[in-house]
Design an enzyme around this catalytic site. Structure first.
Site, mmCIF file in Angstrom:
data_model
loop_
_atom_site.group_PDB
_atom_site.id
_atom_site.type_symbol
_atom_site.label_atom_id
_atom_site.label_comp_id
_atom_site.label_asym_id
_atom_site.label_seq_id
_atom_site.Cartn_x
_atom_site.Cartn_y
_atom_site.Cartn_z
ATOM 1 N N ARG A 38 -51.447 27.806 -69.922
ATOM 2 C CA ARG A 38 -52.072 27.148 -71.116
ATOM 3 C C ARG A 38 -50.821 27.227 -72.188
ATOM 4 O O ARG A 38 -50.517 28.228 -72.740
ATOM 5 C CB ARG A 38 -53.361 27.889 -71.549
ATOM 6 C CG ARG A 38 -53.868 27.324 -72.790
ATOM 7 C CD ARG A 38 -55.245 27.807 -72.957
ATOM 8 N NE ARG A 38 -56.085 27.049 -73.786
ATOM 9 C CZ ARG A 38 -56.216 27.376 -75.188
ATOM 10 N NH1 ARG A 38 -55.530 28.377 -75.731
ATOM 11 N NH2 ARG A 38 -57.106 26.737 -75.914
ATOM 12 N N SER A 106 -64.001 22.130 -68.575
ATOM 13 C CA SER A 106 -64.531 22.965 -69.483
ATOM 14 C C SER A 106 -65.890 22.350 -70.193
ATOM 15 O O SER A 106 -66.089 21.233 -70.267
ATOM 16 C CB SER A 106 -63.892 23.059 -70.883
ATOM 17 O OG SER A 106 -62.524 23.644 -70.899
ATOM 18 N N LYS A 135 -59.440 30.603 -79.610
ATOM 19 C CA LYS A 135 -59.515 29.030 -79.541
ATOM 20 C C LYS A 135 -60.273 28.702 -80.927
ATOM 21 O O LYS A 135 -61.471 28.941 -80.893
ATOM 22 C CB LYS A 135 -60.248 28.785 -78.245
ATOM 23 C CG LYS A 135 -60.105 27.057 -78.221
ATOM 24 C CD LYS A 135 -60.670 26.605 -76.754
ATOM 25 C CE LYS A 135 -61.382 25.293 -76.941
ATOM 26 N NZ LYS A 135 -60.560 24.218 -76.689
HETATM 27 N N1 TZP Z 1 -62.107 27.930 -74.054
HETATM 28 C C1 TZP Z 1 -63.168 28.459 -74.604
HETATM 29 S S1 TZP Z 1 -63.110 30.078 -75.425
HETATM 30 C C2 TZP Z 1 -61.458 30.050 -75.000
HETATM 31 C C3 TZP Z 1 -60.904 28.944 -74.322
HETATM 32 C C4 TZP Z 1 -59.591 28.550 -74.031
HETATM 33 C C5 TZP Z 1 -60.557 31.313 -75.444
HETATM 34 C C6 TZP Z 1 -60.851 32.484 -74.610
HETATM 35 O O1 TZP Z 1 -59.641 33.602 -75.069
HETATM 36 P P1 TZP Z 1 -60.244 35.089 -75.328
HETATM 37 O O2 TZP Z 1 -59.381 35.705 -76.114
HETATM 38 O O3 TZP Z 1 -60.419 35.405 -73.938
HETATM 39 O O4 TZP Z 1 -61.784 34.700 -76.023
#
Ligand code: TZP
Ligand code: MG
Length: 219
Positions: A38, A106, A135
């Site tokens: 990513r 997603s 995010k």
């Molecule tokens: N999509 C939904 S939440 C997220 C993504 C890419 C972030 C997840 O990161 P973390 O640090 O595991 O909460």
């Protein structure tokens, strides 16, 4: 190994926390079953360069390799799949131009999950299950929303968002196929250890489920 098995512990890179190659090496060593590259705001040329290195590493460990957002980069680095969000290329279009790629989509609600499934997605990334700082625009799905998705789609579901070593059991209880994690693994000093510990919880949990099922069957 089938796709559900490969999605069990899905580790996603984040260069704000650690360099991709380094973090992927450690996550693989710790037992990650899938890796997602990513990269946000990185030149395409660099994405391809890093992406090829990660292809090599994931191949050595026979681990699923998914590229986030970009179908062209996924094809260029010979990844196994691509993960698209609600604003990226629609799943059916990805399947048209790259029929051999595994496609994840997603979803932050049931409608998006059902639509992804209908359009040909191979798995759903459902979240954010818990609040996350990784995010910025993540929409909260919650455990209830996650359960609703698990109960209504037939393709594998990977839970994402705020999942860590403390709350993972609550997520596993919902009956998901895998967990996708950034900060609780990539944001730690010892990524090998953080991955290993999370994998142990997953295996322990799944193992218990199988035993319970066996007991029911022989009763
Ligand atoms: N999509 C939904 S939440 C997220 C993504 C890419 C972030 C997840 O990161 P973390 O640090 O595991 O909460
Ligand atoms: Mg995206």
């Amino acid at each position: 190994m089938n796709l559900r098995e490969k999605l069990k512990l899905y580790v996603i890179t984040d260069r704000r926390l650690r360099n991709e190659v380094e973090s992927v090496k450690e996550a693989l060593e710790g037992g990650a079953t899938a890796i997602q590259l990513r990269l946000k705001g990185v030149p395409t040329r660099e994405m391809v360069e890093v992406g090829k290195k990660i292809r090599k590493l994931t191949e050595d460990y026979d681990t699923l390799y998914i590229v986030n957002d970009r179908v062209d980069v996924a094809l260029a680095v010979d990844a196994d799949g691509v993960h698209v969000g609600q604003e990226d290329m629609p799943v059916d279009v990805v399947k048209e131009i790259a029929p051999n790629l595994i496609v994840g989509v997603s979803a932050s609600n049931l409608r998006e999950a059902l639509e992804g499934e209908r359009k040909g997605a191979d798995y759903i990334g459902a979240g954010s299950v818990f609040p996350t700082r990784t995010k910025e625009d993540a929409r909260l799905l919650g455990l209830g929303g996650l359960r609703e998705i698990v109960e209504n789609v037939h393709i594998p579901v990977v839970a994402i968002g705020g999942i860590n070593h403390e709350n993972i059991r609550e997520v596993l209880k919902v009956g998901i196929d895998g967990v996708a994690v950034i900060s609780a693994i990539v944001g730690t000093k010892n990524i090998v250890e953080a991955t290993r510990r999370m994998k142990e919880v997953i295996e322990e949990y799944k193992g218990r489920g199988t035993k319970q099922l066996t007991i029911i069957l022989i009763n």
